[in-house]
Design a protein around this motif. Structure first.
Motif, mmCIF file in Angstrom:
data_model
loop_
_atom_site.group_PDB
_atom_site.id
_atom_site.type_symbol
_atom_site.label_atom_id
_atom_site.label_comp_id
_atom_site.label_asym_id
_atom_site.label_seq_id
_atom_site.Cartn_x
_atom_site.Cartn_y
_atom_site.Cartn_z
ATOM 1 N N SER A 201 0.846 -1.158 -0.048
ATOM 2 C CA SER A 201 0.061 -0.016 -0.142
ATOM 3 C C SER A 201 0.851 1.215 -0.049
ATOM 4 C CB SER A 201 -1.014 0.035 1.127
ATOM 5 O OG SER A 201 -0.118 -0.044 2.602
ATOM 6 N N ILE A 202 2.056 1.288 0.521
ATOM 7 C CA ILE A 202 2.934 2.369 0.604
ATOM 8 C C ILE A 202 3.519 2.658 -0.893
ATOM 9 C CG2 ILE A 202 5.109 3.602 1.537
ATOM 10 C CD1 ILE A 202 4.334 1.839 4.033
ATOM 11 N N GLY A 203 4.336 1.432 -1.012
ATOM 12 C CA GLY A 203 4.987 1.530 -2.682
ATOM 13 C C GLY A 203 4.118 1.777 -3.715
ATOM 14 N N GLN A 204 2.747 1.072 -3.766
ATOM 15 C CA GLN A 204 1.996 0.926 -4.910
ATOM 16 C C GLN A 204 2.512 0.753 -6.158
ATOM 17 O OE1 GLN A 204 -0.859 4.384 -4.629
ATOM 18 N NE2 GLN A 204 -0.302 4.599 -2.325
ATOM 19 N N GLY A 205 3.671 -0.135 -6.471
ATOM 20 C CA GLY A 205 4.318 -0.062 -7.419
ATOM 21 C C GLY A 205 4.595 -1.636 -7.971
ATOM 22 N N GLU A 206 5.614 -1.930 -8.774
ATOM 23 C CA GLU A 206 5.738 -3.354 -9.359
ATOM 24 C C GLU A 206 7.304 -3.267 -9.809
ATOM 25 O OE1 GLU A 206 3.494 -3.158 -12.851
ATOM 26 O OE2 GLU A 206 4.637 -1.672 -13.821
ATOM 27 N N TRP A 207 7.564 -4.628 -10.361
ATOM 28 C CA TRP A 207 8.886 -4.812 -10.822
ATOM 29 C C TRP A 207 8.954 -5.160 -12.196
ATOM 30 C CZ3 TRP A 207 8.094 -7.819 -6.108
ATOM 31 C CH2 TRP A 207 7.703 -9.022 -6.300
ATOM 32 N N THR A 208 9.589 -5.026 -13.199
ATOM 33 C CA THR A 208 9.417 -5.526 -14.407
ATOM 34 C C THR A 208 10.939 -6.257 -14.810
ATOM 35 O OG1 THR A 208 8.348 -3.279 -15.046
ATOM 36 C CG2 THR A 208 9.277 -4.601 -16.862
ATOM 37 N N LEU A 209 10.898 -7.420 -15.368
ATOM 38 C CA LEU A 209 12.107 -8.138 -15.660
ATOM 39 C C LEU A 209 12.282 -7.840 -17.187
ATOM 40 C CD1 LEU A 209 11.416 -11.643 -13.848
ATOM 41 C CD2 LEU A 209 12.896 -9.491 -13.020
ATOM 42 N N ALA A 210 13.349 -7.965 -17.658
ATOM 43 C CA ALA A 210 13.870 -7.718 -19.091
ATOM 44 C C ALA A 210 14.987 -8.252 -19.342
ATOM 45 C CB ALA A 210 13.912 -6.060 -19.376
ATOM 46 N N ASP A 211 15.564 -8.319 -20.599
ATOM 47 C CA ASP A 211 16.821 -8.941 -21.023
ATOM 48 C C ASP A 211 16.969 -10.436 -20.600
ATOM 49 O OD1 ASP A 211 17.381 -6.284 -22.066
ATOM 50 O OD2 ASP A 211 17.914 -5.678 -19.951
ATOM 51 N N GLY A 212 16.006 -10.907 -20.431
ATOM 52 C CA GLY A 212 15.875 -12.520 -20.144
ATOM 53 C C GLY A 212 15.940 -12.965 -18.652
ATOM 54 N N GLY B 175 20.185 -10.167 -18.087
ATOM 55 C CA GLY B 175 19.058 -9.967 -17.342
ATOM 56 C C GLY B 175 18.954 -8.586 -16.617
ATOM 57 N N SER B 176 18.007 -8.108 -16.217
ATOM 58 C CA SER B 176 17.866 -7.029 -15.582
ATOM 59 C C SER B 176 16.179 -6.747 -14.845
ATOM 60 C CB SER B 176 17.924 -5.533 -16.375
ATOM 61 O OG SER B 176 16.699 -5.265 -17.432
ATOM 62 N N ILE B 177 16.246 -6.074 -13.785
ATOM 63 C CA ILE B 177 15.024 -5.882 -13.036
ATOM 64 C C ILE B 177 14.865 -4.371 -12.595
ATOM 65 C CG2 ILE B 177 16.174 -6.376 -10.879
ATOM 66 C CD1 ILE B 177 13.301 -7.490 -10.219
ATOM 67 N N ARG B 178 13.668 -4.103 -12.857
ATOM 68 C CA ARG B 178 13.505 -2.717 -12.492
ATOM 69 C C ARG B 178 12.334 -2.493 -11.618
ATOM 70 N NH1 ARG B 178 11.815 2.132 -16.724
ATOM 71 N NH2 ARG B 178 11.668 3.807 -15.344
ATOM 72 N N PHE B 179 12.457 -1.760 -10.205
ATOM 73 C CA PHE B 179 11.438 -1.699 -9.418
ATOM 74 C C PHE B 179 10.855 -0.038 -9.565
ATOM 75 C CE2 PHE B 179 14.354 -4.740 -7.645
ATOM 76 C CZ PHE B 179 13.429 -5.870 -7.297
ATOM 77 N N THR B 180 9.435 0.089 -9.634
ATOM 78 C CA THR B 180 9.180 1.234 -9.713
ATOM 79 C C THR B 180 7.856 1.406 -8.837
ATOM 80 O OG1 THR B 180 7.504 0.793 -11.697
ATOM 81 C CG2 THR B 180 9.730 1.644 -12.210
ATOM 82 N N GLY B 181 7.413 2.707 -8.473
ATOM 83 C CA GLY B 181 6.487 3.049 -7.456
ATOM 84 C C GLY B 181 6.366 4.260 -7.192
ATOM 85 N N ALA B 182 5.486 4.376 -5.976
ATOM 86 C CA ALA B 182 5.160 5.813 -5.478
ATOM 87 C C ALA B 182 6.531 6.518 -4.799
ATOM 88 C CB ALA B 182 3.980 5.425 -4.572
ATOM 89 N N HIS B 183 6.531 7.754 -4.471
ATOM 90 C CA HIS B 183 7.422 8.532 -3.665
ATOM 91 C C HIS B 183 8.775 8.359 -4.592
ATOM 92 C CE1 HIS B 183 4.542 8.126 -0.366
ATOM 93 N NE2 HIS B 183 4.440 6.746 -0.560
ATOM 94 N N ASP B 184 8.601 8.466 -5.852
ATOM 95 C CA ASP B 184 9.690 8.623 -6.753
ATOM 96 C C ASP B 184 10.650 7.150 -6.696
ATOM 97 O OD1 ASP B 184 9.101 11.149 -7.465
ATOM 98 O OD2 ASP B 184 10.110 12.065 -5.698
ATOM 99 N N LEU B 185 9.844 6.214 -6.410
ATOM 100 C CA LEU B 185 10.824 4.728 -6.617
ATOM 101 C C LEU B 185 11.144 4.477 -7.901
ATOM 102 C CD1 LEU B 185 11.804 2.225 -5.180
ATOM 103 C CD2 LEU B 185 9.645 1.178 -5.277
ATOM 104 N N ASP B 186 12.253 4.381 -8.410
ATOM 105 C CA ASP B 186 12.671 3.926 -9.664
ATOM 106 C C ASP B 186 14.136 3.432 -9.461
ATOM 107 O OD1 ASP B 186 12.966 3.346 -12.179
ATOM 108 O OD2 ASP B 186 12.389 5.290 -13.017
ATOM 109 N N LEU B 187 14.175 2.127 -9.425
ATOM 110 C CA LEU B 187 15.546 1.422 -9.129
ATOM 111 C C LEU B 187 15.860 0.294 -9.943
ATOM 112 C CD1 LEU B 187 18.055 1.295 -7.303
ATOM 113 C CD2 LEU B 187 16.722 -0.355 -5.754
#
Length: 485
Positions: free
Chosen positions: A261-272, A302-314
């Protein structure tokens, strides 16, 4: 002129031929299927989780065997295997992973509450169903430890659910569960038989009979084959390898924060990169390995990206692993706030025994610790030295070696496979008609084809009848607290 008797005989013969042509397709459609891949989501009992981690028990829980968390209070068990019969609705599927609860720590450091539930299995037959599981528990008061295999733990509330003719994936949603007498005993007496537990949801892939193996490709010429083997031997002598993978879940609480409920985000996998539920796999590892020194220098895809609220982008990409002197370091290119820093050492992990066995150099769930540079990468959310998710590493140093399988979560359930409600008060109902491996809707087309054949037969029959006449005469209650006395 043919008699009415011969007319009827001809019609019956025609019907028999047409039905004979149809029945094999129907039989094949209803043949038993193999369950291969999928997951089970179950919170066991959310109030028990709260009790364990609350001020009374002051305990905790941990995941074993690749289990993961999903949502607010559910555990995800993976890699379903078993069988399903669309004709009868019989279903038998086991799942991997477990949960270990501890609490009520005593002066000697041991825990009065110590319970592990693992390898849940769902068995459904004849309209009734049961959840079985392996259970290791410490009896309240006496401290006696029991270890029981596949205990009939919870009865499933299958009212209104018709398991016949299900498609793939087979999906059930929010099916109520009730503690059995055997389950209450194995639950160390914290609840009585008949206590409602959390509902279950599952989604599993099914497959028909194994297809015939395809003809193998023509063998290479001997000289080409010899050159290829010689090249591989030279690479192995030089310590080169071309097949490795590293599995790391980053940190369970971080994943829960991102999707909560705080992050309200997701992760995305790419590049295998691959998602195993509780961990992420970075594949296609290449590099050098020295078996005598037990050292490694490897690059992974492979890569993973975490995105969400409060400017989360890692984002983590370009993962590398180095092992030397009994310790490993996992590094990655880190992108945060639009800026990329290359080759950041994120974690260190224990690698004391990294010698090859049966052609595979492997570490399984090695404890990992966040570095100072890793703490900066997380925006100081965690301090240096924080325990992160363990690392599993596998390097194939032999052509015959195979990397460990990733937890199999199966396909996402589709609307066609989800059970539907027969009535408002019922949680779910029958899965949709089964489809074959050849593509969606095969069962439907078989039924349509059968209907056409029957209509043709019927038309022929009544047509012959007319000629003969012209010629002659088919909810879970709210959570409660465990007993504390």
């Amino acid at each position: 002129m043919p008699s009415s008797r011969s007319t009827r005989a001809l019609a019956v013969a025609l019907l028999a031929v047409l039905l004979g042509a149809l029945l094999p397709a129907a039989t094949a459609q209803a043949a038993g299927r193999t369950v291969q891949g999928g997951r089970l989501d179950w919170g066991i009992k959310s109030s028990f989780q709260s009790y364990v981690t609350g001020p009374i028990a002051s305990g905790s829980w941990s995941l074993t065997g690749g289990a993961a968390t999903v949502g607010g209070s559910q555990f995800r068990f993976h890699s379903a295997t078993g069988s399903y019969d669309p004709a009868t609705g019989a279903f038998d599927s086991g799942f991997s992973g477990g949960v270990h609860f501890t609490g009520h720590k005593k002066a000697d450091g041991s825990n009065e509450l110590d319970l592990t539930i693992s390898r849940p299995t769902i068995r459904i037959s004849g309209g009734s169903g049961m959840l079985h599981a392996d259970m290791v528990s410490k009896e309240r008061g006496t401290g006696k430890v029991s270890n029981r295999s596949q205990v009939p733990l919870a009865r499933l509330g299958l009212g209104g659910i018709d398991m016949k003719g299900g498609s793939t994936p087979i999906a059930l949603t929010n099916v109520p569960t009730t503690l059995t007498a055997e389950g209450a005993s194995a639950f160390a007496g914290y609840y009585t038989a008949g206590t409602p537990l959390d509902p279950i949801s599952l989604s599993v892939d099914t497959r028909g009979a194994a297809a015939q193996p395809k003809p193998s490709a023509p063998e290479k010429k001997k000289d080409e084959d010899g050159k290829e083997k010689a090249a591989k031997k030279d690479e192995q002598k030089a310590g080169r390898f071309e097949d490795a993978a590293v599995d790391w879940g980053v940190r369970r609480t971080f994943r829960e924060y991102v999707t909560g409920s705080i992050g309200q985000g997701e992760w995305t996998l790419a590049d295998g990169a691959q998602d195993g539920g509780a961990l992420f796999r970075f594949p296609r590892g290449t590099g050098t390995y020295d078996a005598k020194k037990q050292t490694l220098d490897a690059d992974f895809g492979g890569s993973i990206r975490f995105t969400g609220a409060h400017d989360l982008d890692l984002k983590f990409a370009g993962v590398t692993v180095a092992v030397a002197k009994g310790e490993g370091t996992l590094s990655a290119d880190v992108t945060s706030a639009g800026t990329t820093t290359e080759d950041v050492p994120l974690i260190t992990f224990a690698a004391e025994d990294f010698a090859p066995k049966d052609g595979l150099a492997a570490l399984t769930e090695a404890p990992a610790t966040l570095t100072a540079e890793g703490a900066k990468a997380f925006g100081s959310m965690y301090k240096a030295g924080t325990a992160m998710d363990p690392v599993s590493l596998a390097v194939a140093v032999d052509d015959q070696a195979r990397l460990p399988a990733l937890p199999d979560l199966g396909s996402e359930p589709t609307a066609a496979a989800e059970p539907t409600e027969k009535a408002v008060e019922e949680p779910s109902a029958a899965p949709s008609a089964a489809s074959s491996d050849s593509g969606p809707g095969a069962g439907t087309w078989a039924a349509v084809g059968g209907g056409v054949l029957l209509l043709v037969a019927a038309g022929a029959f009544f047509g012959l009848r007319r000629r003969g006449a012209a010629q002659g005469p088919d909810a879970t209650p709210g959570p409660d607290a465990p007993k504390t006395s």
